[in-house]
Design an enzyme around this catalytic site. Structure first.
Site, PDB file in Angstrom:
ATOM      1  N   HIS A 127      19.893  14.860  -7.117  1.00 16.14           N
ATOM      2  CA  HIS A 127      19.148  13.972  -8.011  1.00 16.14           C
ATOM      3  C   HIS A 127      18.596  14.847  -9.137  1.00 16.14           C
ATOM      4  CE1 HIS A 127      17.103   9.809  -8.086  1.00 16.14           C
ATOM      5  NE2 HIS A 127      16.797  10.391  -9.228  1.00 16.14           N
ATOM      6  N   TYR A 301      18.254  -1.677 -13.636  1.00 13.59           N
ATOM      7  CA  TYR A 301      16.921  -1.972 -14.168  1.00 13.59           C
ATOM      8  C   TYR A 301      16.914  -3.002 -15.289  1.00 13.59           C
ATOM      9  CZ  TYR A 301      15.319   2.096 -11.565  1.00 13.59           C
ATOM     10  OH  TYR A 301      15.008   2.963 -10.558  1.00 13.59           O
ATOM     11  N   GLU A 369      18.515   1.712  -6.234  1.00 12.63           N
ATOM     12  CA  GLU A 369      17.263   1.702  -7.002  1.00 12.63           C
ATOM     13  C   GLU A 369      17.149   0.394  -7.770  1.00 12.63           C
ATOM     14  OE1 GLU A 369      16.568   4.924  -9.770  1.00 12.63           O
ATOM     15  OE2 GLU A 369      17.302   6.392  -8.313  1.00 12.63           O
TER      16      GLU A 369
HETATM   17  C1  FCB Z   1      16.639   6.251 -12.646  1.00 16.17           C
HETATM   18  C2  FCB Z   1      16.456   7.523 -11.854  1.00 16.17           C
HETATM   19  C3  FCB Z   1      15.165   7.604 -11.088  1.00 16.17           C
HETATM   20  C4  FCB Z   1      14.011   6.988 -11.835  1.00 16.17           C
HETATM   21  C5  FCB Z   1      14.366   5.620 -12.357  1.00 16.17           C
HETATM   22  C6  FCB Z   1      13.252   4.918 -13.093  1.00 16.17           C
HETATM   23  O1  FCB Z   1      17.459   6.494 -13.737  1.00 16.17           O
HETATM   24  O2  FCB Z   1      17.520   7.689 -10.962  1.00 16.17           O
HETATM   25  O3  FCB Z   1      14.943   8.944 -10.748  1.00 16.17           O
HETATM   26  O4  FCB Z   1      13.561   7.845 -12.810  1.00 16.17           O
HETATM   27  O5  FCB Z   1      15.481   5.705 -13.193  1.00 16.17           O
END
Ligand code: FCB
Length: 465
Positions: A127, A301, A369
């Protein structure tokens, strides 16, 4: 009516799992303890003007020392799984050679603590915290880094493979390659053309070699985490639609085509011209990269709006790999999070449905995520009433359940993030956590969104008992 219909929570199929995610550099701190070496983020943070307020991950959430408290928060949250990342410089301070025992011991303790709490560990191997020593030898621009990544993977899986059931090779290689080597807004802060394309390729080769190492060690739940983007044309003009095609190559096809279609992106000549000369590719790479996976991790997101635009830099020698004659903006007719990101939940459904149609060989999906940064504050009653985050999570989980209904094979969901943390170039200014971290005292305070997520997981369990 079933139980979940009456609770108002989004519904998920039996066996669907829930988790929370973090990453090493964003939470661990203890940057000079346990024999840890220097990562490219340690270096980048020390360069003036790179990170907001000159913030660093030196202390972060001090998770390195406070992990038992964090695992207790996960246990009370009721998650099935926890996604964390392993800091390569803790395992190999200089990026190669034998393992640093203290580094492995830390993750060993974390994994045991998780298992004792009934939580399945999911380990991300990369990461973004590349050992600085490897960057000094060329970083992801050179193939050697991919080979070192496989060696490192072997060290980690040899130690933890008996207890970690789920493995993720890379997190968002788009960011490593293009934000790190072309935009320069992530470590190592380079602004390059061909170097960034070479980095993209070597990240994929490194992924493939790591998959091989994981398989040799007997791992049976192996994937990669991508951040495919939902790209919306600014207008219906032929120019904007062509710009979306180029942006698709940059954001999506570079990763998805070699991984799941056995080819390099078809639009690369139009997108990059001679910059994509392929000189960094070798026979057999596509086979290495395309090794079968058990799942693809997807981080999602917000959508991006794309318009046609002239080159920002006409000179092919200095043009960066992200200059593909497009302008990227955010939709302005919706609410924005404190990242400035537009909140458009149905684009989550659309992205997943579209991906599964475009890539028939796409493995099962795990959302690794999803979450939002909001303007949280501690109210007079001592609590954080983060209604915007609750709404974001509810609407995105609803959108996810609609993708599943539409036939996309999604197995699980990890919220980003368990707790507020170091948000890269934004430092500590952006809070993504469902648990608040007070950076003066390092105290943890569960927010309303933590309780909402806990109750949603509870309702899911109840609906399927
Ligand atoms: C992603 C990342 C994570 C975090 C989120 C908001 O791009 O993987 O580490 O910063 O965004």
């Amino acid at each position: 009516m079933t139980a979940t219909e009456t609770t108002g929570f989004p519904r998920f199929p039996r066996g669907f799992f829930f988790g929370a995610a973090t990453a090493s550099y964003q939470i661990e701190g203890a940057h000079d303890e346990g024999g840890r070496g220097t990562s490219i983020w340690d270096t980048y943070c020390r360069e003036p003007g790179r990170v907001a307020d000159g913030a660093t991950g030196d202390v972060a959430c001090d998770h390195y020392h406070r992990y038992p408290e964090d695992v207790a928060l996960l246990r009370d949250l009721g998650v099935d799984s926890y996604r964390f990342s392993v800091a390569w410089p803790r395992i190999q301070p200089d990026g190669s050679g034998k393992a640093n025992a203290e580094g492995l011991d830390f993750y060993d303790r974390l994994v045991d603590e998780l298992l004792a709490a009934g939580i399945a560990p999911a380990a991300t191997l990369y990461h973004w915290d590349l050992p600085q020593a490897l960057e000094d030898r060329g970083g992801w621009r050179v193939r050697e880094t991919a080979e070192r990544f496989a060696d490192y993977t072997r060290l980690v899986v040899d130690r933890l493979g008996d207890r970690v059931p789920r493995w993720i090779t890379l997190n968002e290689p788009f960011c490593s390659a293009f934000v790190g080597y072309a935009i320069g807004r992530h470590a190592p802060g380079a602004r390059e053309g061909r170097g960034a394309l070479a980095a993209a390729h070597h990240l994929l080769v490194g992924h493939g070699l790591a998959v091989r190492a994981l398989r040799e060690a007997g791992a049976t739940d192996v994937g990669i985490t991508l951040n495919p983007d939902r790209l919306l044309p600014a207008t219906g003009s032929p120019e904007d639609l062509a710009a979306v095609r180029r942006a698709e190559t940059l954001h999506n096809d570079v990763w998805l085509d070699p991984l799941f279609a056995g080819r390099y992106p078809q639009g690369e000549a139009d997108t990059w011209g001679a910059m994509a000369d392929g000189s960094y590719r070798r026979d057999g790479d596509l086979l290495t990269i395309g090794a079968p996976l058990d799942f693809v991790g997807i981080n999602y997101y917000r959508p991006i709006t794309i318009a046609d635009a002239p080159y920002r830099d006409e000179d092919p020698a200095t043009r960066t790999a992200v200059d593909v004659r497009v302008r990227e903006t955010w939709r302005d007719d919706v609410r924005h999070t404190t990242m400035g990101w537009p909140v458009v939940p149905h684009t989550f459904t659309d992205l997943l449905v579209d991906l599964s149609r475009r890539y028939p060989a796409l493995p099962p999906v795990v959302i690794t995520e999803n979450g939002s940064a909001e303007d949280d504050s501690v109210a007079a009653d001592g609590q954080v009433h983060d209604a915007d985050r609750v709404a974001y999570l509810r609407d995105h989980l609803q959108a996810l359940s609609e993708a599943i209904e539409a036939g996309v094979d999604v197995r699980g969901y990890y919220v980003w993030s368990l707790m507020d943390n170091f948000e890269w170039a934004f430092g500590y200014a952006k809070r993504f956590g469902i648990v608040r971290v007070d950076y003066d005292t390092l105290e943890r305070l569960p927010k309303d969104s933590y309780r909402w997520y806990r109750d949603m997981i509870g309702a899911h369990r109840q609906a399927h008992t």
